[in-house]
Design a protein around this motif. Structure first.
Motif, PDB file in Angstrom:
ATOM      1  N   LYS A 108      34.749  42.796  44.142  1.00  0.00           N
ATOM      2  CA  LYS A 108      34.551  41.451  44.672  1.00  0.00           C
ATOM      3  C   LYS A 108      33.960  41.442  46.070  1.00  0.00           C
ATOM      4  O   LYS A 108      33.980  40.433  46.755  1.00  0.00           O
ATOM      5  CB  LYS A 108      35.866  40.674  44.617  1.00  0.00           C
ATOM      6  CG  LYS A 108      37.034  41.379  45.247  1.00  0.00           C
ATOM      7  CD  LYS A 108      38.304  40.556  45.065  1.00  0.00           C
ATOM      8  CE  LYS A 108      39.459  41.230  45.759  1.00  0.00           C
ATOM      9  NZ  LYS A 108      40.712  40.534  45.612  1.00  0.00           N
ATOM     10  N   THR A 167      39.291  39.353  36.933  1.00  0.00           N
ATOM     11  CA  THR A 167      38.752  40.412  37.784  1.00  0.00           C
ATOM     12  C   THR A 167      38.763  40.072  39.265  1.00  0.00           C
ATOM     13  O   THR A 167      38.731  40.970  40.089  1.00  0.00           O
ATOM     14  CB  THR A 167      37.319  40.774  37.381  1.00  0.00           C
ATOM     15  OG1 THR A 167      36.533  39.574  37.376  1.00  0.00           O
ATOM     16  CG2 THR A 167      37.287  41.392  36.007  1.00  0.00           C
ATOM     17  N   LYS A 168      38.816  38.806  39.625  1.00  0.00           N
ATOM     18  CA  LYS A 168      38.703  38.491  41.048  1.00  0.00           C
ATOM     19  C   LYS A 168      40.023  38.049  41.676  1.00  0.00           C
ATOM     20  O   LYS A 168      40.109  37.902  42.879  1.00  0.00           O
ATOM     21  CB  LYS A 168      37.649  37.396  41.292  1.00  0.00           C
ATOM     22  CG  LYS A 168      36.326  37.597  40.584  1.00  0.00           C
ATOM     23  CD  LYS A 168      35.401  38.603  41.263  1.00  0.00           C
ATOM     24  CE  LYS A 168      34.160  38.819  40.412  1.00  0.00           C
ATOM     25  NZ  LYS A 168      33.263  39.856  40.906  1.00  0.00           N
ATOM     26  N   SER A 213      37.115  35.919  32.607  1.00  0.00           N
ATOM     27  CA  SER A 213      36.756  37.191  33.246  1.00  0.00           C
ATOM     28  C   SER A 213      36.805  37.054  34.754  1.00  0.00           C
ATOM     29  O   SER A 213      37.240  37.963  35.460  1.00  0.00           O
ATOM     30  CB  SER A 213      35.344  37.624  32.854  1.00  0.00           C
ATOM     31  OG  SER A 213      35.103  37.374  31.513  1.00  0.00           O
ATOM     32  N   ILE A 247      34.523  41.490  31.356  1.00  0.00           N
ATOM     33  CA  ILE A 247      35.637  42.001  32.156  1.00  0.00           C
ATOM     34  C   ILE A 247      35.358  43.406  32.716  1.00  0.00           C
ATOM     35  O   ILE A 247      35.464  43.613  33.927  1.00  0.00           O
ATOM     36  CB  ILE A 247      36.966  41.932  31.372  1.00  0.00           C
ATOM     37  CG1 ILE A 247      37.389  40.466  31.246  1.00  0.00           C
ATOM     38  CG2 ILE A 247      38.070  42.714  32.090  1.00  0.00           C
ATOM     39  CD1 ILE A 247      38.556  40.231  30.311  1.00  0.00           C
ATOM     40  N   MET A 292      32.566  43.140  35.427  1.00  0.00           N
ATOM     41  CA  MET A 292      32.952  42.512  36.687  1.00  0.00           C
ATOM     42  C   MET A 292      33.987  43.355  37.423  1.00  0.00           C
ATOM     43  O   MET A 292      34.034  43.380  38.646  1.00  0.00           O
ATOM     44  CB  MET A 292      33.481  41.102  36.433  1.00  0.00           C
ATOM     45  CG  MET A 292      32.366  40.159  36.002  1.00  0.00           C
ATOM     46  SD  MET A 292      32.964  38.576  35.367  1.00  0.00           S
ATOM     47  CE  MET A 292      33.104  37.644  36.865  1.00  0.00           C
ATOM     48  N   MET A 293      34.806  44.063  36.651  1.00  0.00           N
ATOM     49  CA  MET A 293      35.796  44.961  37.251  1.00  0.00           C
ATOM     50  C   MET A 293      35.059  46.021  38.059  1.00  0.00           C
ATOM     51  O   MET A 293      35.426  46.335  39.185  1.00  0.00           O
ATOM     52  CB  MET A 293      36.575  45.639  36.112  1.00  0.00           C
ATOM     53  CG  MET A 293      37.953  46.076  36.460  1.00  0.00           C
ATOM     54  SD  MET A 293      39.137  44.770  36.178  1.00  0.00           S
ATOM     55  CE  MET A 293      39.779  45.230  34.587  1.00  0.00           C
ATOM     56  N   GLU A 294      34.013  46.560  37.464  1.00  0.00           N
ATOM     57  CA  GLU A 294      33.261  47.635  38.105  1.00  0.00           C
ATOM     58  C   GLU A 294      32.545  47.121  39.354  1.00  0.00           C
ATOM     59  O   GLU A 294      32.428  47.824  40.354  1.00  0.00           O
ATOM     60  CB  GLU A 294      32.254  48.194  37.092  1.00  0.00           C
ATOM     61  CG  GLU A 294      31.517  49.415  37.567  1.00  0.00           C
ATOM     62  CD  GLU A 294      30.225  49.606  36.807  1.00  0.00           C
ATOM     63  OE1 GLU A 294      30.240  49.465  35.573  1.00  0.00           O
ATOM     64  OE2 GLU A 294      29.199  49.861  37.457  1.00  0.00           O
TER      65      GLU A 294
END
Lengths: 316, 277
Positions: free
Chosen positions: B167, B85-86, B81, B159, B162-164
């Motif tokens: 970063k 995501t990052k 994840s 996922i 962390m997307m939401e």
């Protein structure tokens, strides 16, 4: 001294920056001004080390930092949405940069004292135990600033620092930030799309469009002597008169005769003057200009004669 | 006052009624049946069945499998994840689909896949035999199958979360001089902890309850490679209904505990999420 030399950056097929050259002197307060997609934020992030350029160099005091990470460059970065650590208190947020230090970490008590000192500096004394969720937008902004200042940055970078605030708070914070910059002797760069903000705050304004620098100059220069039609349009209000001539609304005056005839469409009061909107007869060009409120307001449907006092000409 | 989505009262009652009847028939009734059958002959035979050597060994094996595969998938899920995501990298969308693969493949096929790879006639079979390593019909095979089956749970939970979150906070942390590990430990982990716990819970429930894939690779050796779900089947096929339902009731109990924990977590999660805005 910060130097950006011939920096280029592309994202996939999109060229975000085409060969940017820029110099920032110690103690300067510089605005990167441009519409969205102009590359201003990309340039800021490259200077910070949050993004890496495809070509060219970034020099801090003559030293090439291009391959250094953001953590090694010792820059304070204030994010547009503040990016405060939600699960930490305000004091822990401010102390973060010191408490993660691996070499020469100050003692716990010193870190706490330093965080308190910074909170006093940003006028948030006594709020150290709160969580970011319990603060107003303006307070969060100041926490973000205190957190960035905690690492004693050689350069302070701010991404749209007032973008998320309402008008009144924005105005107060602007002045306050300007004072802070002066009193701490910082070197600062901020990104904005708001020309008024750039002109009011910055020592120098860098106007950008489509990944290129259009003009670098003092607010006075950028406003009074725009280097290109883009700058003339983007910074301040501009009338495009026939023949590639640009004139500011306050640089147009009414004349008895011999001027350009304009049909008046709309008149309204704006501060100490009348704002007149009209069309140049024979052209479809819209003109806006100001008439001092001590004079009678032009009437709707009337044809008046105007003459620009001061113009900029651009060959098209 | 009529709202735009107002349905007639009768329709509402009917829809709710159908849902309740469905729940009662397909969830509540079987659950009652399991516990009912298990305790039919009283508490004594129930305890005997649960503490029989084969049952105990099945329980131990199931716990062992979960204790190995859940931490593995926790680490894998967080790493995947984080990467997805990052960072930007080629093949990202392929990785996302790959993570979902175990959900779309029949568990029996998943099990067979490992037999084809590591079985006596499989690709690595001869090499394994030469080195006296046993994977299929042994504990390593069961672990492999379980890890494969349960591997989407943690990542799928993290996922979207962390997307939401984006970063920004991580970038802020590294700009303040934090190392990658410090950033993860002090910024990322606290932000994802509830989602992570939720994913681990689901992962654990499935790891203990998986039947199909494990059945293919286990070999059903009593006291050695029998997990609880497999043991239930064996007892049932031997007409030992009390024993079968007794062990099944343990699994059902686990499901109930998971359900309660999940509800509590969801509640805390929402509370936490709304407090931060």
């Amino acid at each position: 001294m910060i130097r950006v030399q011939n920096v280029t950056k592309t994202f996939g097929d999109f060229a975000a920056l085409h060969g940017i050259d820029l110099e920032i002197k110690p103690g300067e307060f510089v605005a990167l001004l441009g519409p969205s997609g102009s590359g201003k934020t990309t340039l800021l992030r490259i200077i910070a080390g949050l993004e890496f350029q495809d070509g060219g160099e970034v020099l801090f005091d003559g030293e090439d930092v291009s391959s250094r990470s953001v953590g090694e460059r010792q820059v304070g970065f204030v994010f547009q949405q503040y990016a405060l650590f939600k699960h930490m208190t305000v004091a822990e947020n401010v102390a973060f940069g010191l408490s993660v230090r691996r070499k020469g970490r100050p003692a716990k008590a010193d870190i706490r004292a330093r965080a308190e000192e910074l909170l006093r500096l940003v006028q948030l004394e006594g709020l150290g135990k709160r969580y970011p969720g319990q603060l107003s937008g303006g307070q969060r902004q100041r926490v973000a600033l205190a957190r960035a200042l905690a690492i004693e940055p050689r350069l302070l970078l701010l991404d749209e620092p007032f973008g998320a605030l309402d008008a009144k708070v924005r105005k107060d914070l602007r002045r306050w930030l300007r004072d802070l910059h002066e009193s701490m002797g910082l070197t600062s760069i901020f990104v904005t799309h708001d020309q008024e903000e750039a002109l009011e705050l910055a020592d120098r304004v860098v106007v950008m469009d489509h990944g290129r620098i259009e003009q670098v100059g003092t607010p006075e220069q950028v406003y009074m002597e725009p280097a290109s039609p883009f700058v003339s349009n983007f910074v301040g209000e501009t009338n495009q008169l026939p023949g590639g001539v640009h004139a500011r609304p306050h640089d147009i005056e009414l004349v008895g005769e011999g001027g350009t005839p304009v049909l008046v469409d709309n008149v309204f009061r704006r501060g100490g003057s009348w704002r007149v909107e009209g069309r140049i007869e024979g052209h479809d060009k819209v003109v806006e200009f100001d008439v001092d409120a001590s004079q009678p307001a032009p009437k709707l449907g009337e044809t008046v004669q105007i003459r620009p006092r001061r113009v900029r000409e651009f060959s098209s | 006052m009529r709202r735009s989505t107002t349905e007639s009262r009768a329709l509402q009652v009917m829809l709710i009624g159908i849902a309740l009847v469905f729940l009662a028939f397909f969830l509540l009734l079987p659950l009652i049946a399991v516990f009912g059958e298990a305790l039919k002959a009283g508490i004594g035979p129930f305890l005997d069945a649960v503490s029989a050597p084969d049952a105990l060994s099945a329980i131990k094996l199931t716990l062992l499998i979960a204790a190995i595969s859940v931490p593995l998938n926790l680490v894998f899920g967080v790493v995947a994840s984080w990467a997805i995501t990052k960072f930007q990298f080629p093949g990202k969308s392929i990785l996302i689909s790959l993570i979902d693969l175990p959900f779309s493949v029949s568990p029996v096929v998943s099990g067979l896949m490992f037999v084809l790879l590591f079985g006596a006639n499989g690709w690595f079979g001869p090499w394994l035999a030469e080195h006296d390593l046993k994977i299929i019909f042994a504990v390593p095979g069961i672990v492999l199958a379980t890890v494969f089956i349960t591997f989407p749970f943690v990542a799928r939970e993290l996922i979207p979360l962390m997307m939401e979150q984006g970063k920004d906070e991580e970038e802020a942390a590294i700009s303040l001089g934090a190392s990658g590990w410090q950033t993860f430990r002090h910024v990322t982990l606290p932000n994802i902890r509830w989602g992570l716990l939720y994913g681990v819970l689901l992962c654990n429930a499935r790891a203990m309850g998986e039947f199909g894939a494990v059945s293919v690779v286990s070999g059903h050796i009593r006291g050695e490679t029998n997990t609880m779900p497999l043991h239930v089947e064996i007892l049932y096929n031997e007409y030992d209904f009390v024993g079968a339902f007794a062990v099944a009731s343990l699994l059902a109990g686990l499901a109930l505990v998971t359900l309660v924990a999940k509800t509590v977590l969801e509640w805390r999660f929402n509370l936490h999420g709304s407090a931060s805005h």
